[in-house]
Design a protein around this motif. Sequence first.
Motif, PDB file in Angstrom:
ATOM      1  N   GLN A   1      -6.777  -2.575  -0.450  1.00 27.30           N
ATOM      2  CA  GLN A   1      -5.602  -2.001   0.197  1.00 27.30           C
ATOM      3  C   GLN A   1      -5.940  -1.493   1.598  1.00 27.30           C
ATOM      4  OE1 GLN A   1      -4.749   0.692  -3.144  1.00 27.30           O
ATOM      5  NE2 GLN A   1      -2.725  -0.248  -3.316  1.00 27.30           N
TER       6      GLN A   1
ATOM      7  N   VAL B   1       0.858  -1.178   0.000  1.00 21.70           N
ATOM      8  CA  VAL B   1       0.000   0.000   0.000  1.00 21.70           C
ATOM      9  C   VAL B   1       0.899   1.234   0.000  1.00 21.70           C
ATOM     10  CG1 VAL B   1      -1.944   1.168   1.086  1.00 21.70           C
ATOM     11  CG2 VAL B   1      -1.650  -1.298   1.414  1.00 21.70           C
TER      12      VAL B   1
ATOM     13  N   ARG C   1     -11.986  10.024  -2.075  1.00 23.94           N
ATOM     14  CA  ARG C   1     -11.266  10.157  -0.810  1.00 23.94           C
ATOM     15  C   ARG C   1     -12.225  10.063   0.377  1.00 23.94           C
ATOM     16  NH1 ARG C   1      -6.099  12.797  -0.846  1.00 23.94           N
ATOM     17  NH2 ARG C   1      -5.270  13.060  -2.958  1.00 23.94           N
TER      18      ARG C   1
ATOM     19  N   HIS D   1     -13.045   6.480   0.975  1.00 20.15           N
ATOM     20  CA  HIS D   1     -11.924   5.795   1.623  1.00 20.15           C
ATOM     21  C   HIS D   1     -11.873   6.129   3.116  1.00 20.15           C
ATOM     22  CE1 HIS D   1     -10.989   4.934  -2.424  1.00 20.15           C
ATOM     23  NE2 HIS D   1     -10.139   5.900  -2.667  1.00 20.15           N
TER      24      HIS D   1
ATOM     25  N   PRO E   1      -2.127   5.875   4.218  1.00 20.69           N
ATOM     26  CA  PRO E   1      -2.260   6.023   2.769  1.00 20.69           C
ATOM     27  C   PRO E   1      -3.603   6.644   2.390  1.00 20.69           C
ATOM     28  CG  PRO E   1      -1.314   3.892   3.301  1.00 20.69           C
ATOM     29  CD  PRO E   1      -1.728   4.497   4.603  1.00 20.69           C
TER      30      PRO E   1
ATOM     31  N   ASP F   1      -0.199   7.558  -4.778  1.00 20.35           N
ATOM     32  CA  ASP F   1       0.031   6.936  -6.082  1.00 20.35           C
ATOM     33  C   ASP F   1      -0.341   7.929  -7.185  1.00 20.35           C
ATOM     34  OD1 ASP F   1       0.402   5.287  -8.223  1.00 20.35           O
ATOM     35  OD2 ASP F   1      -0.754   3.606  -7.428  1.00 20.35           O
TER      36      ASP F   1
ATOM     37  N   LEU G   1      -6.970   4.762  -4.325  1.00 26.54           N
ATOM     38  CA  LEU G   1      -6.785   3.743  -3.285  1.00 26.54           C
ATOM     39  C   LEU G   1      -7.903   2.701  -3.386  1.00 26.54           C
ATOM     40  CD1 LEU G   1      -5.029   3.147  -0.696  1.00 26.54           C
ATOM     41  CD2 LEU G   1      -6.757   4.425   0.581  1.00 26.54           C
TER      42      LEU G   1
END
Length: 393
Positions: free
Chosen positions: A361, A8, A258, A261, A352, A12, A357
């Motif tokens: 992960q 992870v 985001r 996540h 992360p 990225d 994502l």
Amino acid sequence: MTTQNKTVPFLDIPAENAGIWAELEEAINKVASRAEFILGPAVERFEAAFATYLGAAHCVGLNNGTSALHLALQACDVGPGDEVITTPHSWISTTWAISYVGATPVFVDIDPVTYTLDPVQVERAITPRTRAILPVHLYGQSCDLDPLIHLAERRNLLLIEDAAQAHGAIYNQRRVGTLGRIGCFSFYPGKNLGAFGEAGAVVTDDEHLAARIRRLRDHAQDGRHRHVEIGHNARMEGIQGAVLDVKLRHLDSWNAARSRHARKYCELLADVTNLQLPASPRPAGHVWHLFVVLANGADRGWLQSQLAERGISTAVHYPTPIPFQPAYAHLGYQRGDFPVAEDIMRRCLSLPMFASLQDEQIEFFAATIKSLLGNDITRINATVPAKEAANRP
């Protein structure tokens, strides 16, 4: 996720760019083929689009976010003899800008929930020399702006927003960066809205301030070879304008990802008592530039190294309060002056977080952290001598 790719990364950027590569390539090629490398039509298009997106009258593209803060203060005539109240918990550019104009930074402690500037502490710090308040919208979450706005109006102070970590964040149905006199943005590549290098911008509804900053960024020219004050070479490059114009079209969907996540992190980590999860009084407006937890009991350095050994990258934002940096030792601040910020900086750990994502992960991270913190906490803490742990900044 297969066994061999259970890693992870902290960020990225290549994955983000790959999803829109055709758009980016076309925009960059236009700039390159026309040699419109400094300012130019691509920058102008981005300036107009970003101003519209935020709901601001003017946007001025610059070479980086530090320049945005610097030129904002200079355009407002903040200078020697003035004090600017700001946060000890931020990237140091916020304070560099105050120093660049010759003013004195005055630091006050932060709110224990949002980690942003505490309005009560701000009011206590005002003196006859105070000229401006410079809050930072941290980790993607806005400051509590209403009290700061009212305080600035009542005490005739400037309110300049550092929104470098909050592209698209909302406070009371308005985009941050548009509630103060000027809003300052960075488009460093790792931001929610990131360039292909360094870039920044200021936004404002004040036509005269916008015009002055446009001059200041281009050697303070009000006509070719006529320089009306001490200026700067702080122009945005054409390629950065082109890249940002493309990426701006995707910002809301990336911010929404985001937020998803962040919800998944909170769901999977809710029962991990050794981690304090982030809280937000305004979750709908948070854009989660960073997802920052606090380590309770477990030593942060040990935890970070154990995660790295298992393929999980993390970071610390930020390990040392700005007033305790050697560059600001002359201001005379002491350990204990900022109890909330100092506590958070000892324990904070950034997990992360980026738009692409994957759920797998996040699930791998959650399973890993639970396996680590499921160990006997005494043994975890024993990896750092008690005296050393107690004295860490």
